[in-house]
Design a protein around this motif. Structure first.
Motif, PDB file in Angstrom:
ATOM      1  N   VAL A 159      -7.198   1.112   3.912  1.00 42.30           N
ATOM      2  CA  VAL A 159      -6.386  -0.086   3.680  1.00 42.30           C
ATOM      3  C   VAL A 159      -7.171  -1.341   4.044  1.00 42.30           C
ATOM      4  O   VAL A 159      -7.141  -2.345   3.319  1.00 42.30           O
ATOM      5  CB  VAL A 159      -5.070   0.013   4.482  1.00 42.30           C
ATOM      6  N   SER A 211      -2.951  -0.555  -3.039  1.00 43.53           N
ATOM      7  CA  SER A 211      -3.814   0.620  -2.982  1.00 43.53           C
ATOM      8  C   SER A 211      -2.939   1.867  -2.978  1.00 43.53           C
ATOM      9  O   SER A 211      -1.741   1.814  -2.683  1.00 43.53           O
ATOM     10  CB  SER A 211      -4.695   0.599  -1.724  1.00 43.53           C
ATOM     11  N   HIS A 239       0.855  -1.178   0.000  1.00 42.81           N
ATOM     12  CA  HIS A 239       0.000   0.000   0.000  1.00 42.81           C
ATOM     13  C   HIS A 239       0.897   1.235   0.000  1.00 42.81           C
ATOM     14  O   HIS A 239       1.981   1.226   0.576  1.00 42.81           O
ATOM     15  CB  HIS A 239      -0.896   0.029   1.239  1.00 42.81           C
TER      16      HIS A 239
END
Length: 444
Positions: free
Chosen positions: A257, A113, A89
């Motif tokens: 997340v 992400s 992430h």
């Protein structure tokens, strides 16, 4: 152009998982890893957290030649490679957010992400950045302090937290002049606008309410150009929300997340392997003490989550929305008869519903107020009026929500709700004048 050398710190996950998923945090121009220091503890509950410094910033070596932000993104990917991690992430502020966009374009398979704070596919103008580069070469980074204070912070921040503000500004004194100037020139030519429509990474675009450098409209436009992207606003912050509102940023990122990781398919399929290395990233206020929970916390949930992780996520959100004092008091009041119910509301209401990515917390506060008014639950309403203010609603918006329910839930219900809201607002005003607050504890 040459790929710059950047260095990092890594905070291990506090749950003891040496292979915990990795979150990489990117800094703004003129800042160091300290920019994220008070956000890291919230994220490190279940993730390893890597923070890096830009060339010539903090402990990263000075830049020896011109570089592009795409080359800095390549250097970030190599940092992650060096600890044997595949996917991760990423969240970055301003220049750090631009690096994140470059990662999404040039290393799409690496990102699980992306959260872009106060940034854009193109920031500012070529002329403005080259002018700033020339100014730094002539007068050094100390000449930036006054301008940075006005760009970085909301008007009340230096009065509210002078220590944090002064520390951030003083770090400009130690940043290498030429490295800063080269970063300005990299920003001058950075433009990923045409590549946005090809990004397939889940993206969250976040603005500061009072940011004049990259205003909310710019972040909303950025989200509109990226397929599936969403946007959010950090109330009370300007250009450096992780410094100005670390608790809110920590909760927002943790929710984001967790939501992406729980999504089936490629968006949530990232796996971070390797053990990495531990390192200090700074300290900040802990999220708060956890309430006792039943021993059945290993119960499996959708998306690979467990009841234990849902409880932990829920406690983070519950504290951010209702406040540490409220939650600590509610926790202290737990009895054997109420323990299961307290676990239920923390795990299910706050950990499984409030953490879902489909609605932001402002919207959830709107819905909660409407539901409480409709159900006649005035005892819970005052608490959630305060929570709605925390989540960024204004008093006028709360009043509009109650007025709207009068049509569908009835005038008597709305009249009672207005009475609760009026008393709550008056109590908050009185508390602001006398430094006291309402310590009445409700279960949720």
């Amino acid at each position: 152009m040459t790929q710059p050398v950047i260095l990092c710190t890594i905070e291990p996950a506090r749950n003891g998982d040496a292979n915990a998923p990795l979150i990489v945090l990117g800094p703004s121009l003129g800042t160091t890893t300290d920019l994220w220091a008070t956000v890291v503890p919230a994220l490190a509950a279940t993730h390893r957290v890597l923070c890096f410094n830009l060339p010539g910033h903090g402990f990263s070596p000075k830049a020896s030649a011109a570089f592009t932000l795409e080359e800095v993104a390549d250097a970030v990917a190599l940092l992650v490679d060096s600890i044997d991690v595949d996917t991760f992430h990423y969240a970055g502020i301003s220049l750090g957010g631009a690096i994140g966009l470059a990662l999404a374009v040039n290393h799409p398979g690496r990102l699980v992400s992306l959260a872009v704070f106060c940034s854009g596919a193109k920031i500012g103008s070529f002329e403005a950045w080259t002018e700033r580069a020339a100014g730094v070469r002539a007068s050094g980074t100390p000449s930036l302090i006054a301008g940075s204070a006005s760009r970085w912070f909301a008007t009340d921040f230096l009065g509210r937290d002078p220590k944090a503000g002064a520390h951030a500004l003083n770090q400009l004194l130690d940043i290498d002049d030429e490295s800063y100037a080269l970063a300005c020139e990299a920003l001058a030519v950075f433009d990923q606008t045409d590549a946005l429509s090809g990004i397939r990474t889940p993206v969250l675009c976040v603005s500061g309410e009072f940011d004049e450098v990259t205003p909310t409209a710019q972040l909303k436009e950025l989200a509109a150009r990226i397929p599936g992207a969403t946007s959010a606003v950090i109330a009370g912050a300007a250009h450096l929300p992780s410094l100005e509102r670390p608790a809110e940023v920590g909760v927002l990122l943790a929710e984001w997340v967790a939501g992406v990781s729980a999504t089936p398919g490629p968006a949530g399929a990232g796996h971070a392997s390797g053990t990495g290395s531990g390192g200090g990233v700074g300290s900040g206020a802990d999220v708060g003490s956890a309430a006792p929970r039943p021993t059945t916390a290993a119960e499996p949930l959708p998306g690979g989550r467990t009841a234990a992780s849902a409880y932990d996520d829920g406690m983070v959100v519950r504290r951010a929305v209702l406040g540490n004092k409220h939650v600590d008091a509610a926790t202290a009041a737990i009895t054997p008869e109420t323990a299961v119910f307290q676990d239920f509301i923390t795990r299910y209401a706050w950990g499984e519903v409030w953490t879902r990515p489909g609605l932001d917390r402002r919207t959830r506060s709107f819905l909660t107020i409407a539901a409480l008014v409709t159900g006649g639950h005035e005892g819970e309403l005052a608490m959630h009026v305060r929570a709605a203010l925390t989540n960024g609603l204004t008093r006028a918006e709360i009043s509009e929500a109650i007025l709207h329910t009068a049509i569908y839930a009835g005038v008597p219900a709305a009249n009672a709700a207005f009475a609760v809201a009026r008393e709550t607002f008056a109590g908050l005003d009185a508390a602001a004048d006398t430094c006291t607050d309402d310590t009445t504890i409700r279960p949720s």
